[in-house]
Design a protein around this motif. Structure first.
Motif, PDB file in Angstrom:
ATOM      1  N   LEU A  84      -6.161   0.759  -3.841  1.00 45.85           N
ATOM      2  CA  LEU A  84      -5.265   0.926  -2.694  1.00 45.85           C
ATOM      3  C   LEU A  84      -5.795   0.120  -1.502  1.00 45.85           C
ATOM      4  N   LEU A  87      -8.760   4.547  -5.611  1.00 47.11           N
ATOM      5  CA  LEU A  87      -8.641   4.469  -4.152  1.00 47.11           C
ATOM      6  C   LEU A  87      -9.012   3.082  -3.650  1.00 47.11           C
ATOM      7  N   PRO A 128       0.808  -1.225   0.000  1.00 49.21           N
ATOM      8  CA  PRO A 128       0.000   0.000   0.000  1.00 49.21           C
ATOM      9  C   PRO A 128       0.840   1.272   0.000  1.00 49.21           C
ATOM     10  N   SER A 160       0.629   3.749  -3.208  1.00 46.90           N
ATOM     11  CA  SER A 160      -0.049   5.031  -2.996  1.00 46.90           C
ATOM     12  C   SER A 160       0.541   6.138  -3.858  1.00 46.90           C
TER      13      SER A 160
END
Length: 316
Positions: free
Chosen positions: A156, A153, A94, A98
């Motif tokens: 993620l 998102l 992650p 990101s």
């Protein structure tokens, strides 16, 4: 009823394919190559899974340009998944992931701010943004941007779940899978592809929202059911999959977990059928056209899976 391997997917919807499917598929692969998103060798392997054909199955009524735009976006999604998510270490990191997600969201939020270190997947997304803006209204563009950002998102979130090797129960999983599958973002191009905009008061009301959610859930869960065998193999990482979620939360074995997912997706099909009837009249309205396009997405996704042979059967 369509079957892939041992899985039979209940789908009473009719289906068709865009008459320009071969040209659209070739142009989508050519578009991806033109942005140098993949090496030539990797692109050859990528093309074998027929990602460039899915748009013609899911937007069969669209204009030539509209279906091409949607097909190119779907091809971009497959490429992004292959390069950065499922088959790459970033898909389980992650923190590292990101940075990629942030760069892509910046493209969508500020498409004119080009950085010197921009990588090909960003340039391809900027091109898509420009074309959506040119072909659709400002409202249609913003709908697509918002749901594409939600998709990024959610990817993620998936990376975090892979790293933790855990998933929430099926109901909660389905909500996040809906975002991470990008199907809502794709469905936002339906009226763009048709050249007819659905009024905001209809698009934002609960019946249309629930129709879109049901369609997205069906495509996601069908994908989960048919890809579980491949995703759970020894060479793959922790599978982000509804069957996995059911196994982790009470299903006594794989067969029971699979039944739970099938029952869930069949309930979503019943919801889709009910809501598509709600929008059927007047038949020539933009909402009716859009609803038919949403149903095309569901049946076309199944038709493409059967044709492409992309997924292997579930283990016994």
């Amino acid at each position: 009823m369509s079957a892939v391997g041992d899985q039979r997917l209940w789908c009473p919807l009719g289906s068709s394919v865009h008459p320009m499917v071969e040209a659209i598929e070739a142009d989508s692969i050519g578009w991806l190559a033109g942005h140098s998103v993949m090496s030539a060798e990797r692109l050859t392997r990528f093309r074998a899974g027929a990602p460039g054909a899915l748009g013609s199955y899911t937007y069969p009524r669209g204009t030539r340009a509209g279906t091409q735009l949607a097909s190119d976006f779907i091809t971009w999604l497959f490429a992004f998944d292959d390069l950065y998510c499922d088959g790459n270490r970033l898909g389980s990191d992650p923190v590292g992931f990101s940075a990629v997600i942030g760069d892509l969201i910046q493209v969508l939020e500020a498409p004119r701010s080009v950085s010197s270190g921009e990588f090909p997947i960003m340039r391809a997304l900027r091109d898509l943004h420009e074309r959506v803006a040119a072909m659709g209204s400002a409202v249609q563009r913003q709908r697509w941007v918002a749901d594409t950002e939600r998709y990024l998102l959610a990817k993620l979130w998936e990376a975090g779940r892979r790293q933790a090797r855990s998933l929430p129960p099926l109901n909660s999983y389905t909500h996040m899978r809906r975002l991470g599958g990008a199907n809502v973002a794709c469905l936002m191009l339906t009226d763009v592809s048709l050249g007819r905009e659905v009024p905001a008061e209809i698009m934002c009301a609960r019946p249309m929202t629930e129709l879109l959610q049901a369609a997205a859930d069906l495509a996601d869960l069908d994908n989960d059911l048919l890809s579980y065998a491949r995703e759970s193999g020894p060479e793959e990482e922790f599978p982000i999959n509804g069957v996995t979620a059911a196994v982790l939360h009470g299903a006594p074995d794989l067969a029971a977990a699979t039944r739970a997912v099938v029952e869930f997706r069949n309930a979503r099909m019943r919801t889709l059928l009910e809501l598509s009837e709600y929008f059927a009249e007047p038949a020539e309205s933009a909402a009716a056209d859009f609803s038919r396009g949403v149903c095309d997405w569901v049946s076309g996704h199944i038709g493409w899976i059967v044709k492409s042979g992309r997924y292997s059967r579930l283990p016994a």
